[in-house]
Design a protein around this motif. Structure first.
Motif, PDB file in Angstrom:
ATOM      1  N   LEU A   1      13.449 -14.131 -35.286  1.00 34.44           N
ATOM      2  CA  LEU A   1      14.144 -12.923 -34.849  1.00 34.44           C
ATOM      3  C   LEU A   1      13.500 -11.688 -35.475  1.00 34.44           C
ATOM      4  O   LEU A   1      13.240 -10.693 -34.790  1.00 34.44           O
ATOM      5  N   THR A   2      13.222 -11.760 -36.774  1.00 27.17           N
ATOM      6  CA  THR A   2      12.604 -10.626 -37.459  1.00 27.17           C
ATOM      7  C   THR A   2      11.203 -10.364 -36.943  1.00 27.17           C
ATOM      8  O   THR A   2      10.808  -9.206 -36.727  1.00 27.17           O
TER       9      THR A   2
ATOM     10  N   LEU B   1      11.552  -8.580 -33.532  1.00 34.66           N
ATOM     11  CA  LEU B   1      12.037  -7.200 -33.646  1.00 34.66           C
ATOM     12  C   LEU B   1      10.973  -6.292 -34.239  1.00 34.66           C
ATOM     13  O   LEU B   1      10.832  -5.128 -33.828  1.00 34.66           O
TER      14      LEU B   1
ATOM     15  N   THR C   1      16.041  -7.733 -41.584  1.00 34.71           N
ATOM     16  CA  THR C   1      16.322  -7.857 -40.154  1.00 34.71           C
ATOM     17  C   THR C   1      17.327  -6.821 -39.657  1.00 34.71           C
ATOM     18  O   THR C   1      17.185  -6.291 -38.540  1.00 34.71           O
ATOM     19  N   LEU C   2      18.347  -6.517 -40.465  1.00 36.05           N
ATOM     20  CA  LEU C   2      19.457  -5.687 -39.992  1.00 36.05           C
ATOM     21  C   LEU C   2      19.029  -4.311 -39.485  1.00 36.05           C
ATOM     22  O   LEU C   2      19.460  -3.898 -38.393  1.00 36.05           O
TER      23      LEU C   2
ATOM     24  N   LEU D   1      16.246  -3.395 -38.186  1.00 36.54           N
ATOM     25  CA  LEU D   1      15.529  -3.609 -36.933  1.00 36.54           C
ATOM     26  C   LEU D   1      16.492  -3.959 -35.805  1.00 36.54           C
ATOM     27  O   LEU D   1      16.344  -3.487 -34.672  1.00 36.54           O
ATOM     28  N   LEU D   2      17.498  -4.771 -36.123  1.00 37.10           N
ATOM     29  CA  LEU D   2      18.475  -5.179 -35.123  1.00 37.10           C
ATOM     30  C   LEU D   2      19.334  -3.997 -34.691  1.00 37.10           C
ATOM     31  O   LEU D   2      19.611  -3.815 -33.487  1.00 37.10           O
ATOM     32  N   VAL D   3      19.754  -3.186 -35.654  1.00 38.68           N
ATOM     33  CA  VAL D   3      20.542  -1.986 -35.317  1.00 38.68           C
ATOM     34  C   VAL D   3      19.713  -1.034 -34.462  1.00 38.68           C
ATOM     35  O   VAL D   3      20.189  -0.474 -33.473  1.00 38.68           O
TER      36      VAL D   3
ATOM     37  N   ALA E   1      17.263  -1.774 -32.468  1.00 41.11           N
ATOM     38  CA  ALA E   1      17.129  -2.331 -31.115  1.00 41.11           C
ATOM     39  C   ALA E   1      18.423  -2.151 -30.322  1.00 41.11           C
ATOM     40  O   ALA E   1      18.392  -1.856 -29.121  1.00 41.11           O
ATOM     41  N   GLY E   2      19.571  -2.315 -31.001  1.00 39.79           N
ATOM     42  CA  GLY E   2      20.852  -2.127 -30.321  1.00 39.79           C
ATOM     43  C   GLY E   2      21.058  -0.688 -29.880  1.00 39.79           C
ATOM     44  O   GLY E   2      21.503  -0.430 -28.752  1.00 39.79           O
TER      45      GLY E   2
ATOM     46  N   TRP F   1      18.888   0.113 -26.916  1.00 41.09           N
ATOM     47  CA  TRP F   1      19.420  -0.445 -25.674  1.00 41.09           C
ATOM     48  C   TRP F   1      20.550   0.416 -25.111  1.00 41.09           C
ATOM     49  O   TRP F   1      20.647   0.635 -23.895  1.00 41.09           O
TER      50      TRP F   1
ATOM     51  N   SER G   1      13.463  -0.747 -42.571  1.00 40.49           N
ATOM     52  CA  SER G   1      13.083  -2.100 -42.971  1.00 40.49           C
ATOM     53  C   SER G   1      11.863  -2.072 -43.880  1.00 40.49           C
ATOM     54  O   SER G   1      11.816  -2.771 -44.905  1.00 40.49           O
TER      55      SER G   1
END
Length: 335
Positions: free
Chosen positions: A4-5, A8, A144-145, A147-149, A151-152, A155, A172
């Protein structure tokens, strides 16, 4: 790092193309191919987990993080990612997609694997040595967090998708850099406490930013413990360094045993006879320890003809058991 990381990171690096583009402007086929190629390049090296191996130990140590993770092979992996992206977006230009894929492969996959404690063999086929910076665990939610935020947000707010991804990437990267500085600082502190040590190494601890593990190598023993900013190193256990006679030369030459010994930078080795001439060999590594007790151990069942009939990785218990062990010791008041 985890997949996942990797993905992202590749997506965020793909957003580096055309930073001057106005917010909300439509993406060209090349822009789209760059994003796809960057994500693919960040993920493709881990397809080596599908390669066959004689046993789970050989798979973990030989098949995975092999040539697909080597610098010499990077242009080939990037070319494969580029080709797949161009199959989807046929009007895209080759060179921008290839350059972005190569960058993503290096920065979103090879570098993150390098900064984990497990290490990676970047110099294959010229050297089999595992290289590592020991900055993070293989899975670190705080890498990861952001990068995930990002990406969210990208979107949801597509007019500012590029900025959202790059802000997540910057956060990150800042966190990883902080861990690198902290590791260097704590390593110096442990060296000061053990000035006569042959070697000192500080490793990341599971799900912890401030508490790190350390191993000190003395002439006849290891010293394992933890260290945190603002506190002196805490010694938790001493273990004798394995004597050469623990394993015979013939046993050390068994390929799976040889790989496990090469993997273990601070080996804890034992062997015991079993039925029918079998020998049970246990190879742990103190860089993965919980209060001085190794939590990762390769267990190899070697037959009398030196064939390996069974090989497995013991992790010291389930995640719940490891957390309970950590809490139990934490709750014991210091003397």
């Amino acid at each position: 790092m985890d997949n996942l990381t990797h993905g992202l990171l590749g997506l965020a690096l793909g957003a580096l193309r055309r930073p001057e583009a106005p917010a909300g402007s439509p993406l060209t086929p090349t822009d789209k191919a760059v994003l796809l190629g960057s994500v693919l390049a960040a993920e493709l090296p881990d397809l080596d987990t599908l390669l066959p191996a004689a046993n789970s130990v050989d798979h973990a140590l030989r098949a995975h993080r092999g040539l697909s993770h080597a610098l010499a092979f990077a242009p080939v992996v990037a070319l494969a990612a580029t080709g797949l992206a161009l199959l989807v977006f046929r009007r895209a230009r080759f060179l921008p997609v290839y350059v972005s894929s190569l960058l993503a492969l290096a920065v979103a996959h090879l570098l993150p694997d390098l900064w984990t404690g497990w290490g990676t063999r970047l110099l294959l086929p010229f050297s089999d040595q595992r290289l590592t910076l020991d900055w993070t665990m293989v899975v670190d939610p705080l890498v990861t967090l952001p990068l995930l935020v990002g990406a969210g947000v990208a979107w949801r707010r597509r007019t500012h998708w590029r900025r959202a991804l790059l802000v997540g990437l910057a956060c990150s990267a800042a966190y990883v850099g902080l861990r690198g500085v902290l590791q260097a600082t704590l390593t110096s502190r442990v060296r000061e406490a053990w000035p006569s040590a042959e070697r000192v190494q500080v490793f990341p601890a599971w799900l912890s930013l401030t508490t790190w593990r350390y191993v000190v190598v003395l002439p006849s023993e290891y010293v394992a413990g933890t260290v945190s900013p603002g506190e002196p190193p805490l010694e938790e256990r001493r273990l004798a360094r394995p004597a050469p006679e623990v394993l015979t030369a013939a046993m050390r030459a068994v390929p799976t045993v040889h790989e496990a010994l090469a993997w273990a930078r601070f080996p804890v080795v034992s062997s015991a006879p079993g039925e029918g001439g079998r020998t049970s060999v246990r190879i742990g590594d103190l860089r993965y320890h919980l209060h001085g007790e190794p939590t990762l151990t390769f267990v190899l069942e070697v037959e009398s003809d030196l064939s390996v009939s069974e090989a497995r990785l013991e992790r010291g218990g389930s995640a719940r058991e490891l957390i309970e062990r950590w809490r139990t010791v934490k709750e014991i008041p210091s003397p």
